[in-house]
Design a protein around this motif. Sequence first.
Motif, PDB file in Angstrom:
ATOM      1  N   ASN A   1       0.810  -1.216   0.000  1.00  0.00           N
ATOM      2  CA  ASN A   1       0.000   0.000   0.000  1.00  0.00           C
ATOM      3  C   ASN A   1       0.845   1.269   0.000  1.00  0.00           C
ATOM      4  O   ASN A   1       0.362   2.338  -0.344  1.00  0.00           O
ATOM      5  CB  ASN A   1      -0.929   0.005   1.221  1.00  0.00           C
ATOM      6  CG  ASN A   1      -2.035  -1.032   1.088  1.00  0.00           C
ATOM      7  OD1 ASN A   1      -2.410  -1.402  -0.022  1.00  0.00           O
ATOM      8  ND2 ASN A   1      -2.540  -1.503   2.217  1.00  0.00           N
TER       9      ASN A   1
ATOM     10  N   PRO B   1       1.000   3.700  -7.104  1.00  0.00           N
ATOM     11  CA  PRO B   1       0.408   2.831  -8.133  1.00  0.00           C
ATOM     12  C   PRO B   1       0.983   3.120  -9.513  1.00  0.00           C
ATOM     13  O   PRO B   1       1.536   4.199  -9.766  1.00  0.00           O
ATOM     14  CB  PRO B   1      -1.071   3.208  -8.082  1.00  0.00           C
ATOM     15  CG  PRO B   1      -1.087   4.624  -7.612  1.00  0.00           C
ATOM     16  CD  PRO B   1       0.046   4.733  -6.635  1.00  0.00           C
TER      17      PRO B   1
ATOM     18  N   SER C   1      -9.669   4.385 -13.242  1.00  0.00           N
ATOM     19  CA  SER C   1      -9.102   3.521 -12.192  1.00  0.00           C
ATOM     20  C   SER C   1      -7.787   4.094 -11.659  1.00  0.00           C
ATOM     21  O   SER C   1      -7.498   3.997 -10.460  1.00  0.00           O
ATOM     22  CB  SER C   1      -8.870   2.109 -12.728  1.00  0.00           C
ATOM     23  OG  SER C   1      -8.013   2.117 -13.859  1.00  0.00           O
ATOM     24  N   ASP C   2      -7.002   4.703 -12.542  1.00  0.00           N
ATOM     25  CA  ASP C   2      -5.715   5.262 -12.118  1.00  0.00           C
ATOM     26  C   ASP C   2      -5.885   6.371 -11.081  1.00  0.00           C
ATOM     27  O   ASP C   2      -5.138   6.444 -10.100  1.00  0.00           O
ATOM     28  CB  ASP C   2      -4.953   5.805 -13.327  1.00  0.00           C
ATOM     29  CG  ASP C   2      -4.394   4.715 -14.221  1.00  0.00           C
ATOM     30  OD1 ASP C   2      -4.422   3.540 -13.797  1.00  0.00           O
ATOM     31  OD2 ASP C   2      -3.940   5.028 -15.338  1.00  0.00           O
TER      32      ASP C   2
ATOM     33  N   ASN D   1      -6.811   4.947  -7.710  1.00  0.00           N
ATOM     34  CA  ASN D   1      -5.630   4.350  -7.073  1.00  0.00           C
ATOM     35  C   ASN D   1      -4.698   5.423  -6.516  1.00  0.00           C
ATOM     36  O   ASN D   1      -4.101   5.245  -5.445  1.00  0.00           O
ATOM     37  CB  ASN D   1      -4.885   3.465  -8.070  1.00  0.00           C
ATOM     38  CG  ASN D   1      -5.653   2.203  -8.425  1.00  0.00           C
ATOM     39  OD1 ASN D   1      -6.479   1.733  -7.642  1.00  0.00           O
ATOM     40  ND2 ASN D   1      -5.400   1.652  -9.603  1.00  0.00           N
TER      41      ASN D   1
ATOM     42  N   ASN E   1      -6.350   6.831  -3.303  1.00  0.00           N
ATOM     43  CA  ASN E   1      -6.239   5.867  -2.200  1.00  0.00           C
ATOM     44  C   ASN E   1      -4.807   5.795  -1.679  1.00  0.00           C
ATOM     45  O   ASN E   1      -4.578   5.717  -0.468  1.00  0.00           O
ATOM     46  CB  ASN E   1      -6.713   4.487  -2.640  1.00  0.00           C
ATOM     47  CG  ASN E   1      -8.221   4.418  -2.799  1.00  0.00           C
ATOM     48  OD1 ASN E   1      -8.952   5.211  -2.210  1.00  0.00           O
ATOM     49  ND2 ASN E   1      -8.694   3.482  -3.597  1.00  0.00           N
ATOM     50  N   TYR E   2      -3.853   5.828  -2.589  1.00  0.00           N
ATOM     51  CA  TYR E   2      -2.445   5.842  -2.183  1.00  0.00           C
ATOM     52  C   TYR E   2      -2.155   7.077  -1.332  1.00  0.00           C
ATOM     53  O   TYR E   2      -1.505   6.979  -0.276  1.00  0.00           O
ATOM     54  CB  TYR E   2      -1.545   5.826  -3.416  1.00  0.00           C
ATOM     55  CG  TYR E   2      -0.115   6.229  -3.125  1.00  0.00           C
ATOM     56  CD1 TYR E   2       0.756   5.355  -2.489  1.00  0.00           C
ATOM     57  CD2 TYR E   2       0.357   7.499  -3.483  1.00  0.00           C
ATOM     58  CE1 TYR E   2       2.069   5.731  -2.206  1.00  0.00           C
ATOM     59  CE2 TYR E   2       1.658   7.877  -3.207  1.00  0.00           C
ATOM     60  CZ  TYR E   2       2.509   6.999  -2.568  1.00  0.00           C
ATOM     61  OH  TYR E   2       3.799   7.370  -2.293  1.00  0.00           O
TER      62      TYR E   2
END
Length: 419
Positions: A25, A29, A264-265, A268, A271-272
């Motif tokens: 995590n 990403p 989606s990128d 991500n 979230n990162y």
Amino acid sequence: MRKTVIFILTFILSISLIISSAKANSIPPSVSADGVILMDATTGNILYSKNKDVKYPPASTTKIMTALLALENCKLDEVVKVGKKPPLVDGSKIYIFENEKLTVKDLLYGLLLQSANDCAEALAEHISGSKENFAELMNKRAKELGCKNTTFKNAHGLYDDNHRTTAYDLALILKELIKHPEYKEISTTSIYYIPPTNQTGAKRPIWNKNKLVQKNSDSYYPECIGGKTGYTVQSKHSYVAAASRSNQTLIAILLHDTKHTYWSDVINLFNYGFNNFSLETFHSKGDSLGTYSINKNTEIPIVSAETSFYVKDKNSDEEPQFKINDQSLIKGDFKKGDIILDASILYKNKNVGTLKIASNVDYSSNNNLLASFKNTQITSSGLLKIASCVAIGALVVAFISVRLKKRFKKKRKKFKHIH
């Protein structure tokens, strides 16, 4: 015994999986766009980047600058009369008509939800008189915001060889735009109806193309507070967005995406950012920062002039520090609360911000002793002690004075008697 061994092995495996998951995590990403940045909106700190200063054609993400200038220069209920040129523009549009009267609010909904080029040009002409003049205003404002690699040639983003910007510069523009609550309200609206105008008798529905704010979308992201897509054949796909969680807001910019994976990128990336970084208060306004030496004999108490923040790496125990940028105050005159110094906020060997510092006393270069006395910050109990010392001193002086007078009188009598 066997059960105990199995339990221990299972426990060790579980811990290993947790550690591996945590490490995974903490790794940024993979993102397919060529120009990328993830920025903390409060501090401007960069949490992740790829080719952040490389120039790319931004397509319709250009419209965030158009929206910013509209919000800065117009009222939402201001009426715009459409000219001849906006209805003729190429690309995406909501089909407005010459001489049609719409409000700035209606045009902004068309601009941000439907990515309407005709709305962009109508706003440009309304604000600056022509699309060329508006492009000049766009470039001027971009420089004011700190953009160094941006040249805008139009208000909508249709391809032009000289129409270029970078992921970093677009982040600076979006950072300013999200300060306007009107933008957040418009940009997160799923569907809007433009009311009938002098040219149309029916309401005009406009749908938001941003999947992150559509609750029925597989890309729905509840924390998203606004975003803008963009595409031309030459520019490829682009996307800009902002998201807020708790007290932190992040900005993500993706330019020149040939694979069209930005939905989606960007999720991500957000979230990162939220999983690995947090926005923390460094010093609140009024916090004591110790003292600052004006000269060998004078030190003044200093405080934080404003609340400052830093972005903490959740995977690190390191704490931020500050280093005052030395400045001579010997000849200065200032009052309590005046900003007199600034300091660099240092975190993990990097300068991550600036701390404004104020004096906590009045100071005059013409009366250093008075300033030094004030700088001691005497408390009420301290004043009582000083008053007591002064009173005792006065009594001692009075007592000695009386004794000396008596002795002087005796000597004087003896002198008279002898002679």
